[in-house]
Design a protein around this motif. Structure first.
Motif, PDB file in Angstrom:
ATOM      1  N   VAL A  38     -64.507 -23.117 -80.975  1.00 26.64           N
ATOM      2  CA  VAL A  38     -63.861 -24.284 -80.952  1.00 26.64           C
ATOM      3  C   VAL A  38     -62.376 -23.919 -81.644  1.00 26.64           C
ATOM      4  O   VAL A  38     -62.192 -22.880 -82.611  1.00 26.64           O
TER       5      VAL A  38
ATOM      6  N   ASN B 255     -58.318 -25.109 -82.641  1.00 28.19           N
ATOM      7  CA  ASN B 255     -57.390 -26.043 -82.889  1.00 28.19           C
ATOM      8  C   ASN B 255     -56.080 -25.578 -82.763  1.00 28.19           C
ATOM      9  O   ASN B 255     -55.493 -24.415 -82.551  1.00 28.19           O
TER      10      ASN B 255
ATOM     11  N   THR C 102     -58.197 -30.090 -80.099  1.00 30.27           N
ATOM     12  CA  THR C 102     -59.049 -29.002 -80.445  1.00 30.27           C
ATOM     13  C   THR C 102     -59.675 -28.846 -78.952  1.00 30.27           C
ATOM     14  O   THR C 102     -59.686 -29.587 -77.921  1.00 30.27           O
TER      15      THR C 102
ATOM     16  N   ASN D 294     -58.831 -20.700 -85.432  1.00 38.03           N
ATOM     17  CA  ASN D 294     -60.075 -20.736 -85.468  1.00 38.03           C
ATOM     18  C   ASN D 294     -60.845 -19.909 -86.499  1.00 38.03           C
ATOM     19  O   ASN D 294     -60.105 -19.616 -87.392  1.00 38.03           O
TER      20      ASN D 294
END
Length: 288
Positions: free
Chosen positions: A74, A76, A67, A92
């Motif tokens: 954030v 991934n 991540t 995301n």
């Protein structure tokens, strides 16, 4: 005097001039080497691997799941290289996508793919080396490649603002999330003094009291940044990073902290199962 000079001339003429020159050159090289080592910061084994551009870790087959915090969001991501295919999946809150890079002898072709519909859209063709393409696509937005800044002590003195910056680096071995890592902590403290310049400017503009507190209120009077990397000892890959800035301006600190990619790697394997990603574009419908 003439006798002494003649004796020295006869003595030096008896020496092998080639050997003398060789010894002098060797001595010069040793001195230059010592100076270079003294001026260059020492690097650990993990740092050498992280900064190796001739045979970088990302040229090996690997799988990484992570991540990334960037600009307050954030994301991934999954990255896997198996043979001549580099695969990247990301998602995301805004959505996601899949991409494959087909590594050829003369170029690298990037495709946006949809694994469910078996569609592949040609996105770009690169003529750079694989290492350059990888760095261009993943160094800044994922932060998994170590990009250190120089460590030094700097002081500037001009007519308006005087700054003094001191930096320090600490390196320790540390386990992180089950991985053997090197933890590199860099602390930088910058102090700024604009009192002389502001005093002169205030006298001209007639706003001495207002300008005197500008640097302090802006948070520029003293700033401290702490940048911490966890490098995988075997490869030099960045497995985790933390960065923070402390100043009197909390808004500035938060903004600067969010500017760099902060990765957190949960899975990192060398020689992964190639069946986890497309081995080629066979079976995909190509679209432009």
């Amino acid at each position: 005097m003439t006798t002494i000079f003649l004796s020295l001339s006869l003595f030096t003429s008896c020496l092998d001039s080639g050997k003398v020159k060789e010894k002098i050159q060797t001595a010069k090289e040793k001195i230059a080497e010592k100076k270079a080592k003294a001026g260059a910061p020492s690097r650990t084994s993990a740092q050498e691997k992280a900064l190796d551009k001739e045979n970088p870790w990302y040229a090996r087959d690997f799988r990484m799941e992570l991540t990334v915090e960037l600009a307050g969001g954030v994301t991934n991501a999954i990255i896997q290289k198996s043979g001549d295919v580099l695969y990247n999946k990301f998602w995301n809150k805004s959505g996601g996508g899949e991409k494959v890079f087909i590594i050829g002898d003369e170029d690298i072709k990037a495709y946006l793919i949809n694994s469910s519909t078996k569609m592949a859209q040609h996105q770009k063709t690169y003529t750079k080396s694989y290492a350059e393409v990888f760095r261009d696509n993943f160094a800044q937005n994922l932060g998994i490649i170590y990009l250190p800044s120089a460590t030094n002590k700097k002081k500037s003195d001009n007519s308006f603002v005087q700054t003094d910056t001191e930096e320090s680096v600490e390196v320790v071995d540390e386990k992180w999330n089950g991985f053997d890592c090197e933890k590199i902590t860099k602390v930088s403290v910058t102090k700024s003094d604009a009192s002389a310049g502001l005093k002169a400017l205030g006298a001209i503009l007639g706003k001495k009291d207002e300008l005197s507190g500008f640097v302090k209120e802006s948070g520029l009077a003293e700033m401290k940044t702490t940048d911490i990397y966890w490098l995988h000892k075997e490869t030099g890959a960045v497995l985790h990073r933390e960065y923070k800035m402390d100043s009197q301006n909390s808004g500035l600190s938060q903004f600067v902290t969010q500017m760099g990619a902060m990765p957190t790697v949960s899975v990192f394997k060398l020689d992964p199962d190639p069946s986890l990603i497309p081995a080629s574009l066979e079976g995909y419908k190509l679209v432009e």
